[in-house]
Design an enzyme around this catalytic site. Structure first.
Site, PDB file in Angstrom:
ATOM      1  N   TYR A  61      33.718 -19.303 -51.511  1.00 46.63           N
ATOM      2  CA  TYR A  61      33.887 -20.638 -50.931  1.00 46.63           C
ATOM      3  C   TYR A  61      34.380 -21.582 -52.017  1.00 46.63           C
ATOM      4  O   TYR A  61      33.849 -21.582 -53.121  1.00 46.63           O
ATOM      5  CB  TYR A  61      32.542 -21.133 -50.386  1.00 46.63           C
ATOM      6  CG  TYR A  61      32.586 -22.534 -49.800  1.00 46.63           C
ATOM      7  CD1 TYR A  61      33.291 -22.795 -48.635  1.00 46.63           C
ATOM      8  CD2 TYR A  61      31.897 -23.575 -50.413  1.00 46.63           C
ATOM      9  CE1 TYR A  61      33.314 -24.086 -48.095  1.00 46.63           C
ATOM     10  CE2 TYR A  61      31.916 -24.863 -49.872  1.00 46.63           C
ATOM     11  CZ  TYR A  61      32.620 -25.109 -48.713  1.00 46.63           C
ATOM     12  OH  TYR A  61      32.635 -26.385 -48.179  1.00 46.63           O
TER      13      TYR A  61
ATOM     14  N   ASP B 160      36.478 -20.963 -60.227  1.00 43.90           N
ATOM     15  CA  ASP B 160      35.742 -22.010 -59.536  1.00 43.90           C
ATOM     16  C   ASP B 160      34.290 -21.920 -59.997  1.00 43.90           C
ATOM     17  O   ASP B 160      33.539 -21.062 -59.536  1.00 43.90           O
ATOM     18  CB  ASP B 160      35.859 -21.846 -58.014  1.00 43.90           C
ATOM     19  CG  ASP B 160      35.093 -22.939 -57.266  1.00 43.90           C
ATOM     20  OD1 ASP B 160      34.332 -23.693 -57.911  1.00 43.90           O
ATOM     21  OD2 ASP B 160      35.247 -23.030 -56.034  1.00 43.90           O
TER      22      ASP B 160
ATOM     23  N   LYS C  38      28.634 -29.898 -58.905  1.00 45.76           N
ATOM     24  CA  LYS C  38      27.173 -29.703 -58.857  1.00 45.76           C
ATOM     25  C   LYS C  38      26.446 -30.128 -60.136  1.00 45.76           C
ATOM     26  O   LYS C  38      26.219 -31.316 -60.299  1.00 45.76           O
ATOM     27  CB  LYS C  38      26.873 -28.276 -58.404  1.00 45.76           C
ATOM     28  CG  LYS C  38      27.422 -28.073 -56.971  1.00 45.76           C
ATOM     29  CD  LYS C  38      27.024 -26.817 -56.250  1.00 45.76           C
ATOM     30  CE  LYS C  38      27.462 -26.921 -54.795  1.00 45.76           C
ATOM     31  NZ  LYS C  38      28.350 -25.874 -54.315  1.00 45.76           N
TER      32      LYS C  38
HETATM   33  C1  LIG Z   1      29.646 -26.144 -53.485  1.00 48.34           C
HETATM   34  C2  LIG Z   1      30.899 -25.477 -53.855  1.00 48.34           C
HETATM   35  C3  LIG Z   1      32.164 -26.081 -53.656  1.00 48.34           C
HETATM   36  C4  LIG Z   1      32.317 -27.373 -52.915  1.00 48.34           C
HETATM   37  O1  LIG Z   1      31.707 -28.446 -53.569  1.00 48.34           O
HETATM   38  P1  LIG Z   1      31.319 -29.763 -52.714  1.00 48.34           P
HETATM   39  O2  LIG Z   1      30.821 -30.716 -53.766  1.00 48.34           O
HETATM   40  O3  LIG Z   1      30.292 -29.330 -51.733  1.00 48.34           O
HETATM   41  O4  LIG Z   1      32.553 -30.243 -52.060  1.00 48.34           O
HETATM   42  C5  LIG Z   1      33.282 -25.446 -54.139  1.00 48.34           C
HETATM   43  N1  LIG Z   1      33.194 -24.259 -54.774  1.00 48.34           N
HETATM   44  C6  LIG Z   1      32.013 -23.643 -54.970  1.00 48.34           C
HETATM   45  C7  LIG Z   1      31.974 -22.347 -55.700  1.00 48.34           C
HETATM   46  C8  LIG Z   1      30.832 -24.222 -54.507  1.00 48.34           C
HETATM   47  O5  LIG Z   1      29.674 -23.587 -54.672  1.00 48.34           O
END
Ligand SMILES: *Cc1c(COP(=O)(O)O)cnc(C)c1O
Length: 436
Positions: A146, A241, A274
């Protein structure tokens, strides 16, 4: 817990009238596990309290950011001080520079970063920048990873390598995802075929190095190595990511973990979120100077944000990074996280229930399976009815884990050994019940 008036339920009923599904992010609605979502009133340290005043040990930590636990005094102080100086200026500040410098010091694969407000925004901007910098359109992503909800990233695998993926959401036209190639995670052969077929058109390959959106699946070392080699060979950018893994699995992120196994390893671009905001809306993306200089106002790739680099969020992020940079922070965190997974594993084994789990730093995951899955199809074989019983059993015992089978869990520095032990005892009780 039986309550004469369940205030969570009352709030949920009220919320559903004014907010779709009663929540502002779908997984909060408990759809996968059933039951009433807990409306949180406050949090402190390792605990959160719901509308009924019920206390839970929190293993979600706002889905990762709360690595210090809730309300860490140094962070609260920094935020309080920042708030008094103003909420937002829409003009540059020294604190943004300081935070950027600090991020680059900790994650040396990047020469420059840009701050944004959410992981979604960071991943979306990264794709645009990768396309702008390479002059190519296609991107590779992996099934089960994701990267936020930008249109081009809401894609599931198509029917074959030569075909493009299918949108996973209504409202995303097929044309918008026609440049997104979706491959199986940890499948080297498919990766090689995809590059052989269309390598010269691939702007970037984006991956979660440890996939927390399949609960916890590591990219194998040979897989990451091959991703690196193929991107270099074809002039495509390798994007890690690290929105979830950054400052969570190690101070240098997952890339520092893979660099131990692959000498000299670096991704070309990194997406972060995060933990860097410490619970405030803050995210970032970065790369080498030559790539980052394609961004406006220097270059022709447009990207902007009214609240980007917000002074309160950067104060929160900086104070958080300062705490996690202290010597021994990750060793202690990793030890507690491992103790939890080991304890749960022993409890399950004693009850004769299939269980496997893994962790890195303060990030963890487990499955009611004999063997750790390697890709999305294997993750989907997990016993979801069993998981739901486990989830509710733990919740009833004051333990709050992600209300979905496919989500990683998080331990914070505020969790004590006795919190972990109490959680293992709760898990023991629930595993015994699952047998019946
Ligand atoms: C949470 C997450 C996102 C999206 O971040 P948001 O702040 O919720 O938009 C993108 N990539 C990864 C790997 C994530 O865990």
């Amino acid at each position: 817990m039986p309550h004469i008036t369940d205030l969570n339920q009352a709030l949920f009923d009220r919320a559903k009238k004014v907010i779709p599904g009663g929540v502002n992010s779908p997984v909060r609605a408990f759809r996968a596990v059933g039951g009433t979502p807990r409306f949180i009133q406050r949090a402190q340290g390792a605990y959160i309290w719901d509308a009924n005043g019920q206390r839970y040990t929190d293993y979600i930590g706002s889905w990762g950011p709360m690595i210090l636990g809730h309300g860490h005094p140094a962070v609260v102080e920094a935020v309080q001080k920042a708030v008094l100086e103003g909420f937002s200026y829409g003009a540059p500040t020294e604190r943004e520079v300081e935070l950027a410098e600090e991020i680059l010091r900790l994650v040396p694969s990047m020469d420059m970063v840009r701050l944004v407000s959410s992981g979604t925004e960071a991943a979306m901007s990264t794709i645009r920048l990768a396309r702008g910098a390479t002059g190519r359109s296609k991107l590779i992503k992996f099934e089960g990873c994701y990267h936020g909800h930008a249109d081009a990233l809401l894609v599931k695998a198509g029917s074959g390598l030569a075909t493009f993926g299918n949108p996973t959401s209504a409202g995303v036209p097929a044309e918008v995802v026609q440049h997104t190639v979706v491959l199986e995670y940890n499948n080297i052969q498919q990766l090689e075929e995809a590059f052989a077929l269309q390598g010269r058109e691939i702007a970037c390959l984006m991956m979660e190095p440890i996939c927390g959106n399949m609960n916890f699946v590591r990219a194998s070392v040979p897989f990451v190595k091959r991703c690196r080699e193929l991107c270099t060979e074809h002039g495509s950018l390798l994007v890690f990511d690290e929105v979830m893994t950054g400052f969570r699995v190690a101070l240098g992120g997952a890339q520092s973990v893979y660099a131990q196994a692959i000498p000299g390893f670096e991704p070309d671009m990194t997406v972060m979120g995060k933990v860097i905001g410490g619970g405030m809306p803050l995210a970032a993306f970065g790369a080498k100077r030559a790539v980052m200089e394609h961004l406006a106002p220097l270059g022709s790739v447009y990207q902007a944000g009214t609240l980007s680099g917000n002074p309160v969020a950067t104060a929160c992020g900086l104070a958080t990074l300062k705490e996690i940079s202290k010597p021994g922070f990750y060793d202690a965190l990793a030890q507690k996280t491992r103790a939890l997974i080991n304890g749960m594993s022993q409890a399950a084994t004693a009850a004769g229930i299939p269980f496997c789990g893994d962790s890195e730093g303060g990030m963890m995951g487990f499955y009611l399976l004999e063997k750790l899955p390697q890709n999305y199809a294997q993750v989907m074989k997990t016993d979801s009815a069993g998981f739901n019983q486990l989830f509710h059993g733990l919740l009833d015992r004051g333990v709050y884990i992600a209300p979905a089978l496919y989500e990683a869990g998080f331990v914070s520095a505020a969790h004590t050994d006795s919190d972990i032990e109490a959680t293992v005892v709760a898990a023991q009780e629930v595993f015994q019940l699952l047998l019946k």
